[in-house]
Design a protein around this motif. Structure first.
Motif, short mmCIF file in Angstrom:
data_model
loop_
_atom_site.label_atom_id
_atom_site.label_comp_id
_atom_site.label_asym_id
_atom_site.label_seq_id
_atom_site.Cartn_x
_atom_site.Cartn_y
_atom_site.Cartn_z
N ALA A 1 23.19 -75.78 13.38
CA ALA A 1 24.44 -75.03 13.24
C ALA A 1 24.57 -73.97 14.34
O ALA A 1 25.67 -73.71 14.84
N LEU A 2 23.45 -73.39 14.72
CA LEU A 2 23.45 -72.38 15.77
C LEU A 2 23.83 -72.99 17.11
O LEU A 2 24.59 -72.40 17.88
N ARG A 3 23.33 -74.19 17.38
CA ARG A 3 23.67 -74.86 18.64
C ARG A 3 25.16 -75.18 18.68
O ARG A 3 25.80 -75.02 19.73
N GLU A 4 25.71 -75.60 17.55
CA GLU A 4 27.15 -75.87 17.51
C GLU A 4 27.95 -74.59 17.73
O GLU A 4 28.98 -74.60 18.42
N MET A 5 27.48 -73.48 17.16
CA MET A 5 28.17 -72.21 17.37
C MET A 5 28.14 -71.80 18.83
O MET A 5 29.12 -71.30 19.38
N ARG A 6 27.01 -72.03 19.49
CA ARG A 6 26.87 -71.60 20.89
C ARG A 6 27.71 -72.43 21.84
O ARG A 6 27.88 -72.03 23.00
N ASP A 7 28.22 -73.58 21.39
CA ASP A 7 29.20 -74.28 22.20
C ASP A 7 30.48 -73.46 22.31
O ASP A 7 31.24 -73.58 23.27
N HIS A 8 30.72 -72.60 21.34
CA HIS A 8 31.96 -71.81 21.28
C HIS A 8 31.76 -70.37 21.73
O HIS A 8 32.75 -69.67 22.00
N VAL A 9 30.52 -69.88 21.82
CA VAL A 9 30.25 -68.49 22.22
C VAL A 9 29.24 -68.52 23.37
O VAL A 9 28.09 -68.89 23.18
N GLN A 10 29.69 -68.13 24.55
CA GLN A 10 28.84 -68.14 25.73
C GLN A 10 28.75 -66.73 26.31
O GLN A 10 29.50 -65.83 25.93
N VAL A 11 27.81 -66.56 27.24
CA VAL A 11 27.55 -65.22 27.79
C VAL A 11 27.50 -65.28 29.31
O VAL A 11 27.06 -66.27 29.90
#
Length: 666
Positions: free
Chosen positions: A427-437
Motif C-alpha cells: 500500500a505504501l508503494r502505491e501511495m508513493r506513486d502519487h507522492v514524490q519528492v
C-alpha cells in the motif's frame, strides 16, 4: 602616502591551466578600496567573484597564473614571496568562507583554533594570554558561555554559531581588509540577519574595509555602500549600491533584479535566458551578449569587448548602457493568488508526533527530543502550501514523516482520507506513486555513475516498466522540463545545478504523481536559475493540477509560490493561513521576526528588529516554546502552552498575547 587607497586591483587576470588548456577565469578586474568602504560583489556562479579575491589574498592553488597588480597599502602583493604574503593573511587581510563546517578543524577545539590563529601572528603571546583573547573574541561575536564553549568541538556548534567562530578567527588579529565570501548562504534568514549585523559592527570597529561576496541583492542593499556586478570574469557595472539597484544600467544587472523575488510586491520573475558561459569558450565581444535581449542581435556586442567606463553617469561595460533589457521577456510567472478554489484533500496529518531518542552513556535517561509535536496539516489538490521556519523547526522531519521515510510516534498520516500510518509495504508503494519528492541538492540526489536519463527513469524501472517505454517517457519529460534531448546520456557531473534540478523534477514526475514535496528545491541555485525553476514549477502545477508542499527558509520565495503558508517553530505549527495574509499581517511574533530579517532591496537595515539567539528542541519546556526570544512575552507565556486559534477565515496563530479573547477583554 596619505590618502592612498587601502587596497587595489589593477588589471587583475587569473588563468587556470587544466589538462593542457587555459581557462581565463578573471579577465582584467580593476578595483579601488578605501578605508571605511563596504563593497558588495555580486554575480552568478562562475562569474569570477570568488576567484578574484582568492587570487588577491593568495589562496588559489599552484596551477593558477595571476597577472596584474594587487596592492595593499601601496605594496604590490604579487611581488612578495609566498612566505611574506602568507604572513599578511590573517593579520593585514582576512577572509570569512562560505561553509564554516569545512573550514574548521574537526579534531581541534574551537578555542585552540582561535589560539593558533593568534599565536601564528603574535608568537610572543603566551598560551594563557591567547586563550583569554580567544574567549574575549567568542564573547564579542555573540557566543554565550564563551569560557565553556571554547573547549567544545565544531560538531557541537550549529551552522550559525560555527560561522560566528569563523568571524572571530578572521578579526582576531585586527585585519585592515575583511572579505566575506557568501558568509550566510547556508543559514536561516534570522541567523543571516544576526551574522550580517555582526559583520557590519566588527568591520566598523576594525576601521578598515569590508568586501561582501554574495548572490543575494537584498543582502548587498542593506550592508554595503558600493556594488560591483561581475560576469564572465569581468566587472559589468559598478557604483553606489542604492543608485545601481534603483536604476541599473547594464542589462545583466537588470536581469539579476528581474529574477529577485520580493516581499514588497507581487512582481513577475523574468529569468535571464540560458546559462553563464564556460570561461574557456569566451573570446572577443561582451561575455553577456549571447543571453542579452539588447545585444544578442547586434554585431558590435559579439565582436567588440566593451570596457568599464563612465556611461550616462555610471560605470558600465555595455555598448548600449541604459537600454531596458528584460521588459518583454516571454517566460513570466506571477505570484499565486490566495483566491483558489479548494480541491480535494490529498495529503495531511492529524496530531502527528515524531520523537528522537538521545543515545549515549550520559544521556541514557534523557527525555526524547520531540521533532514534530502534535501537528495537524492538510494539502489540497492544485495548491501550494509553503512551510517555513528556522533550521531545527521540524520542516524536513514533517515532510519525511508524511512520506513515511520516518515513522511517527503518534497521530496519523492521511492520503486521500485514508490512514497510511501503518500501511503495508504494498500500500505504501502505491501511495508513493502519487507522492514524490524533490530534494535540496541536485548533485547528491542523483547517482553520479548513471546517465541523467537513467536517473530519471529509475522510478519506472523499479515499477517494472520496460526499457523502450522508459526511454519514451523520459524523453517526453525532458522536453516538458526544458532539457534538450542531447543531454539524455550525459552524466550528472556534466550538467549545471539548474539542469540537474530539472532532472530531479523529471524523475519525480515520471510516475505521474498528484503531490510533490519540494524540500528547499532552489536554495542551492543562483537567483537567475532559481527564477527559471520556480517558473517551471508554476507551469507544471497548472498543466498537471499538482499539489506542492514547498519547504524553504527563503520567505520571499515562499510568498511568491504559495497559496497558503504554515510557520513551524521547534516542532509546532505556530501560524498558518493564506500566504499574503500571513506574510503581510503576521500574528505570531516569530513570523514577524522572520519577516523583519528578510533583506530588502531598498536597504532599510536600521528599521528592522532582529530575533536574537537560537533555540533547539532540548530547550522546550512548559509554556510557549518561543517565550525566551519573544518581545511580547507576559508571565502567562511561561506556563500556558498556546494552541492554534483562528482569528480570520483560514488564518490561525498560537499566541496567547494575540488571541482574540485577550484583545476583546482589553
Amino acid at each position: 602616502m596619505p590618502g592612498s587607497p587601502l587596497f587595489e586591483l589593477d588589471n587583475l587576470r587569473v588563468t587556470f591551466n587544466t589538462g593542457g588548456s587555459e581557462v581565463r577565469a578573471v579577465r582584467g578586474v580593476d578595483l579601488v578600496v578605501n578605508a571605511g568602504d563596504a563593497i558588495g560583489v555580486v554575480g552568478e556562479s562562475g562569474s569570477g567573484k570568488s576567484v578574484t579575491f582568492l587570487a588577491a589574498l593568495g589562496l588559489l592553488p599552484s596551477g593558477a597564473t595571476i597577472e596584474g597588480a594587487v596592492r595593499l597599502g601601496g605594496q604590490d602583493l604579487t611581488a612578495l614571496s609566498r612566505r611574506h604574503r602568507r604572513s599578511l593573511l590573517g593579520k593585514a587581510m582576512a577572509m570569512v568562507f562560505q561553509n564554516p563546517i569545512t573550514s574548521l578543524d574537526p579534531v581541534m577545539s574551537i578555542g585552540d583554533q582561535i589560539v593558533e590563529a593568534l599565536r601564528i601572528h603574535s608568537p610572543k603571546l603566551s598560551r594563557q594570554q591567547a586563550r583569554a583573547k580567544a574567549i574575549e573574541l567568542l564573547d564579542r561575536v555573540g557566543i554565550t558561555e564563551a569560557n565553556r564553549r571554547a573547549d567544545q568541538f565544531p560538531h557541537e556548534f550549529s551552522g550559525g554559531m560555527s560561522q560566528r567562530v569563523m568571524i572571530a578567527m578572521a578579526i582576531a588579529n585586527g585585519p585592515q581588509l575583511l572579505v566575506a565570501d557568501e558568509p550566510t548562504t547556508a543559514v536561516d534568514v534570522t541567523i543571516q540577519a544576526q551574522l550580517l549585523d555582526l559583520l557590519h559592527e566588527v568591520s566598523e570597529d576594525l576601521q578598515g574595509a569590508f568586501i561582501l561576496i554574495t548572490h543575494d541583492l537584498g543582502v548587498v542593499a542593506e550592508n554595503t555602500k558600493q556594488i560591483v556586478v561581475m560576469y564572465g570574469g569581468r566587472v559589468m557595472e559598478q557604483g553606489l549600491t542604492h543608485e545601481v539597484l534603483a536604476d541599473p544600467r547594464h542589462p545583466y544587472t537588470q536581469g539579476l533584479l528581474s529574477c529577485h523575488p520580493s516581499l514588497e510586491s507581487d512582481g513577475q520573475l523574468l529569468p535571464i535566458p540560458g546559462s553563464p558561459p564556460d570561461p574557456s569558450s569566451l573570446g572577443d565581444g561582451c561575455p553577456f551578449a549571447a543571453r542579452c535581449p539588447v545585444g544578442k542581435d547586434r554585431p558590435i556586442c559579439h565582436e567588440v569587448t566593451p570596457e568599464l567606463e563612465e556611461r550616462q553617469g555610471r560605470l558600465s561595460a555595455c555598448h548600449f548602457s541604459g537600454e531596458q533589457a528584460f521588459a518583454a521577456n516571454a517566460e513570466v510567472s506571477s505570484a499565486p493568488s490566495d483566491v483558489l478554489t479548494p480541491g480535494a484533500p490529498l495529503l495531511g496529518a492529524e496530531d502527528l508526533r515524531v520523537e528522537f531518542r538521545r543515545k549515549g552513556f550520559q544521556l541514557r535517561r534523557a527525555a526524547p527530543l520531540v521533532a514534530v509535536d502534535d501537528v495537524e496539516i492538510v494539502l489540497r489538490q492544485g495548491e501550494t502550501l509553503g512551510v517555513v521556519g528556522e533550521s531545527g523547526s521540524g520542516k524536513s522531519t514533517l515532510a519525511h514523516t508524511l512520506l513515511r521515510l520516518i515513522e511517527s510516534d503518534g497521530g496519523k498520516v492521511l492520503f486521500e482520507g485514508q490512514d497510511i500510518t501503518r500501511a503495508s509495504r504494498r500500500a505504501l508503494r502505491e501511495m508513493r506513486d502519487h507522492v514524490q519528492v524533490v530534494f535540496q541538492d541536485p548533485y547528491t540526489a542523483l547517482n553520479p555513475s548513471l546517465s541523467v536519463a537513467a536517473n530519471a527513469a529509475e522510478p519506472l524501472r523499479v515499477r517494472g516498466v520496460n526499457s523502450r517505454s522508459r526511454s519514451e517517457i523520459v524523453a517526453q519529460l525532458f522536453e516538458e522540463v526544458g532539457l534538450s534531448q542531447n543531454m539524455l546520456e550525459r552524466l550528472p557531473g556534466e550538467l549545471s545545478g539548474g539542469q540537474l534540478q530539472r532532472v530531479g523534477i523529471a524523475r519525480a514526475l515520471s510516475v505521474d504523481p498528484k503531490v510533490l514535496i519540494l524540500d528547499e528545491p532552489v536554495s542551492a541555485l543562483d537567483v537567475s536559475v532559481q527564477a527559471q525553476i520556480l517558473n517551471l514549477l508554476s507551469r507544471l502545477q497548472e498543466k498537471r493540477n499538482l499539489a506542492y508542499m514547498f519547504i524553504s527558509h527563503d520567505i520571499a520565495v515562499v510568498r511568491h509560490v504559495s497559496h497558503r503558508v504554515a510557520v513551524m517553530y521547534l516542532g509546532r505549527i505556530v501560524e498558518v493561513g493564506p500566504s499574503r495574509s500571513v506574510l503581510a499581517t503576521p500574528l505570531h511574533p516569530y513570523t514577524e521576526g522572520m519577516i523583519a530579517a528578510v533583506p530588502s532591496l531598498h536597504g532599510h537595515r536600521s528599521q528592522r528588529t532582529v530575533l536574537e539567539s537560537e533555540q533547539s528542541q532540548a530547550d522546550v519546556g512548559v509554556g510557549c516554546r518561543f517565550e525566551p526570544r519573544c518581545s511580547l512575552r507576559i508571565p502567562e507565556c511561561r506556563t500556558v502552552d498556546p494552541q492554534l486559534i483562528e482569528t480570520s477565515p483560514g488564518h490561525s496563530a498560537a499566541c496567547i498575547v494575540r488571541a482574540p479573547s485577550r484583545e476583546e477583554d482589553s
